[in-house]
Design a protein around this motif. Structure first.
Motif, mmCIF file in Angstrom:
data_model
loop_
_atom_site.group_PDB
_atom_site.id
_atom_site.type_symbol
_atom_site.label_atom_id
_atom_site.label_comp_id
_atom_site.label_asym_id
_atom_site.label_seq_id
_atom_site.Cartn_x
_atom_site.Cartn_y
_atom_site.Cartn_z
ATOM 1 N N ALA A 26 0.956 -1.321 0.428
ATOM 2 C CA ALA A 26 0.009 -0.114 0.263
ATOM 3 C C ALA A 26 0.981 1.064 0.057
ATOM 4 O O ALA A 26 0.529 2.600 -0.281
ATOM 5 N N VAL A 27 2.485 0.909 0.222
ATOM 6 C CA VAL A 27 2.912 2.119 0.585
ATOM 7 C C VAL A 27 3.037 3.030 -1.212
ATOM 8 O O VAL A 27 2.467 3.836 -1.405
ATOM 9 N N PHE A 28 2.833 1.886 -1.570
ATOM 10 C CA PHE A 28 2.657 2.635 -3.557
ATOM 11 C C PHE A 28 1.159 2.033 -4.470
ATOM 12 O O PHE A 28 0.978 1.656 -5.081
ATOM 13 N N ASP A 29 0.483 2.421 -3.535
ATOM 14 C CA ASP A 29 -1.261 2.611 -3.626
ATOM 15 C C ASP A 29 -1.397 2.643 -4.755
ATOM 16 O O ASP A 29 -2.103 2.367 -5.728
ATOM 17 N N THR A 30 -0.859 4.348 -5.802
ATOM 18 C CA THR A 30 -1.233 5.029 -5.964
ATOM 19 C C THR A 30 -0.397 4.558 -7.784
ATOM 20 O O THR A 30 -0.682 3.949 -8.583
ATOM 21 N N ASP A 269 -2.243 15.819 0.889
ATOM 22 C CA ASP A 269 -1.380 15.675 2.319
ATOM 23 C C ASP A 269 0.248 15.086 1.607
ATOM 24 O O ASP A 269 1.204 14.963 2.460
ATOM 25 N N ALA A 270 0.511 15.166 0.451
ATOM 26 C CA ALA A 270 1.022 15.674 0.096
ATOM 27 C C ALA A 270 2.818 17.217 0.552
ATOM 28 O O ALA A 270 3.318 17.281 0.367
ATOM 29 N N SER A 271 1.615 17.656 0.808
ATOM 30 C CA SER A 271 2.492 19.517 1.590
ATOM 31 C C SER A 271 2.474 18.778 2.962
ATOM 32 O O SER A 271 3.472 20.428 2.958
ATOM 33 N N GLY A 272 2.782 17.492 4.069
ATOM 34 C CA GLY A 272 4.080 18.415 4.949
ATOM 35 C C GLY A 272 4.003 17.060 5.742
ATOM 36 O O GLY A 272 3.010 16.434 5.585
ATOM 37 N N PRO A 273 4.421 17.360 7.027
ATOM 38 C CA PRO A 273 4.650 16.190 7.599
ATOM 39 C C PRO A 273 3.482 15.786 8.371
ATOM 40 O O PRO A 273 3.058 14.364 8.825
ATOM 41 N N ARG A 312 2.816 9.652 3.418
ATOM 42 C CA ARG A 312 1.702 10.493 1.860
ATOM 43 C C ARG A 312 2.802 12.335 1.874
ATOM 44 O O ARG A 312 2.715 12.402 0.310
ATOM 45 N N TRP A 313 3.361 12.688 2.229
ATOM 46 C CA TRP A 313 4.209 13.711 1.784
ATOM 47 C C TRP A 313 5.573 12.637 1.669
ATOM 48 O O TRP A 313 6.379 14.257 0.872
ATOM 49 N N GLY A 314 6.068 12.454 1.710
ATOM 50 C CA GLY A 314 7.431 12.121 1.641
ATOM 51 C C GLY A 314 7.549 11.626 0.097
ATOM 52 O O GLY A 314 6.554 11.571 -1.051
ATOM 53 N N GLY A 315 9.012 11.351 -0.703
ATOM 54 C CA GLY A 315 9.284 11.552 -1.777
ATOM 55 C C GLY A 315 9.255 10.287 -2.392
ATOM 56 O O GLY A 315 9.026 9.400 -1.625
ATOM 57 N N ALA A 316 9.505 9.556 -3.604
ATOM 58 C CA ALA A 316 9.729 8.959 -3.483
ATOM 59 C C ALA A 316 10.650 8.263 -3.057
ATOM 60 O O ALA A 316 10.686 6.975 -2.907
ATOM 61 N N GLY A 317 11.213 9.172 -2.864
ATOM 62 C CA GLY A 317 13.211 8.012 -2.251
ATOM 63 C C GLY A 317 12.125 7.511 -1.052
ATOM 64 O O GLY A 317 12.667 6.454 -0.019
ATOM 65 N N MET A 318 11.436 8.371 -0.011
ATOM 66 C CA MET A 318 11.328 8.092 1.285
ATOM 67 C C MET A 318 10.105 7.204 1.476
ATOM 68 O O MET A 318 9.585 5.840 2.144
#
Length: 477
Positions: A26-30, A269-273, A312-318
């Protein structure tokens, strides 16, 4: 401590493996949703304001059915517009071109949210949430007892790996090495996941009344809107979006939720922690209603916990870090279950209760991954225009899991457990190694050399997992 670690670890570990496998996916659900809808182009033009208004007839049709649809705006993870709603079982989504607003013809699928729902509720509503929360509490207990057990020999155990030693010694090394470096991650996920659903463990009412509420049949949907309360005409969305961005910030609106009387412009949700769920509301006649942002200390704590857990705020690396950490944590729990069985095989191997325990372990450790791979195969092999296609995908998943479980139990009770492990591991290897070839044969516009995409990532990860599974099966011989 050894007894506590072993027995609580085994009983809760069977459920925790399910939670961590599906949570890791689910980390990569999208991204999985994009793989499951290969007709959607991998890139798209920037959002055109007029595209939003062209989606309004589809939104209105869902509102008239009594649904609560929402539009997910394009993002770095998903470049298209998506109109989604929850039908009571699955989150159904339909992509739209962000430049023209035209619906993209693609197959219907349960998407990556299927794994999120399994991770979050076990597809059992409040009962599933409660079970997952209790499993999180048990995980914290197992971790604490495990640290105490290995504290004295921690450094030597970390510096020694004997993959070609006796099976018991090799699996113990794997268990320790998979556990210790990732203890901060496991503690963090177990604690935040349990914290988010504290009410399930410590409800503000008696467990008796809570159980009656959970087991009561869920109310049916109200159905289509009645003629005397017709859904009003929807206002133009671009002016409302620009007004909401004056409060939330340019590019900070992630989705638009349509309620019976209000339109909510939700902060991404990608706006911040902090997962604030901040939103700006408008009425259907385009008037500003309210700006909602909860800032109490308890709410802020909840937002921090959700931000850490969902990432959900983290980039691909996170997200890759979470995926890798979740995979290793799954290995930690799985190796603990295997050690539990290996230590008791000589004494209890002929007892029905041991055979039952090993059958359940096979069903979880191999049957669930096999079903996950089977879902991806089913998505590509079921005809695109098949009626009830989404239900068929779900049926494929649970059918494969049930067949694997039956095969696992049967093999254990006829005392052919090693052969059963091996056959199911090889079957999983065939499905995952062959997934890339299936993708090449069924994806429109496939080409041998192209820039890295979600398709290449899914295919390569599956290929690697297949090779690992094949190596484990080989060592069982």
């Amino acid at each position: 401590m050894g007894w506590l670690h072993a027995w609580i670890g085994f009983l809760s570990g069977l459920l925790l493996v399910c939670v961590f496998i599906t949570g890791t996916l689910a980390v990569f659900d999208t991204e999985l949703t994009r793989w499951l809808q290969p007709e959607v182009p991998p890139t798209a033009d920037a959002l055109n304001d007029t595209a939003l208004d062209k989606m309004l007839p589809s939104v209105r049709a869902l509102l008239l059915k009594g649904e609560k649809p929402f539009i997910a705006l394009p993002s770095g993870r998903d470049p298209v517009l998506r109109l989604s709603y929850h039908d009571g079982h699955e989150v159904l989504t339909q992509p739209f071109a962000p430049q023209s607003g035209q619906q993209i013809a693609t197959r219907q699928t349960v998407g990556g949210t299927f794994f999120y729902d399994l991770h979050y509720t076990l597809r059992s509503g409040s009962v599933g949430i409660t079970l997952v929360t209790f499993a999180g509490l048990m995980l914290l207990t197992v971790l604490a007892s495990g640290v105490i057990i290995h504290l004295k020999a921690l450094i030597p155990d970390l510096l020694v790996l004997r993959p070609f030693a006796a099976r018991l010694r090799a699996w113990l090394d794997v268990h320790v090495l998979a556990s210790v470096p990732f203890l901060p991650f496991v503690f963090m996920m177990a604690y935040t996941g349990t914290f988010l659903h504290t009410r399930s463990v410590l409800p503000p009412e008696s467990y008796v009344s809570l159980a009656k509420e959970m087991l009561a049949p869920s109310p049916r949907k109200s159905g289509p809107a009645s003629p005397d309360r017709e859904t009003p005409q929807l206002p133009s969305l671009p002016p409302l979006l620009h007004t909401a961005e004056k409060t939330l910030g340019i590019g900070q609106v992630g989705s638009i939720l349509f309620l019976p009387d209000t339109i909510l412009f939700m902060r991404t949700d990608a706006s911040g922690p902090l997962r604030t769920r901040e939103h700006v509301d408008f009425s259907y006649d385009s008037h500003f209603v309210r700006h909602v942002l909860l800032t109490s200390p308890l709410t802020r704590t909840q937002q921090v916990m959700e931000g850490i857990h969902y990432i959900r705020w983290g980039g691909a690396g996170m997200r890759w870090l979470y995926f890798f950490s979740g995979s290793i944590t799954t290995l930690m729990i799985a190796s603990g279950l295997i050690l539990f069985l290996m230590k008791r095989r000589k004494i209890s191997g002929d007892r029905p209760l041991f055979q039952l325990a090993e059958g359940v372990s096979i069903s979880v450790l191999v049957g669930l991954p096999l079903a996950c791979a089977g879902l991806l195969w089913g998505n590509r092999l079921i005809p695109q225009g098949h009626e009830s296609r989404i239900n068929t995908e779900v049926l494929v998943f649970f059918s494969i899991w049930m067949v694997a479980a039956f095969f696992g139990f049967s093999g254990c009770f006829i005392k052919k457990s090693f052969e059963t492990w091996k056959i199911l591991l090889v079957a999983f290897s065939l499905l995952t190694v062959g997934l890339g070839f299936l993708d090449a044969l069924t994806r429109p516009g496939w080409q041998l050399v192209h820039t890295p995409t979600v398709f290449a990532a899914v295919d390569l990860i599956a290929f690697g997992m297949g090779l690992i599974s094949l190596q484990i099966a080989r060592r069982l011989s």
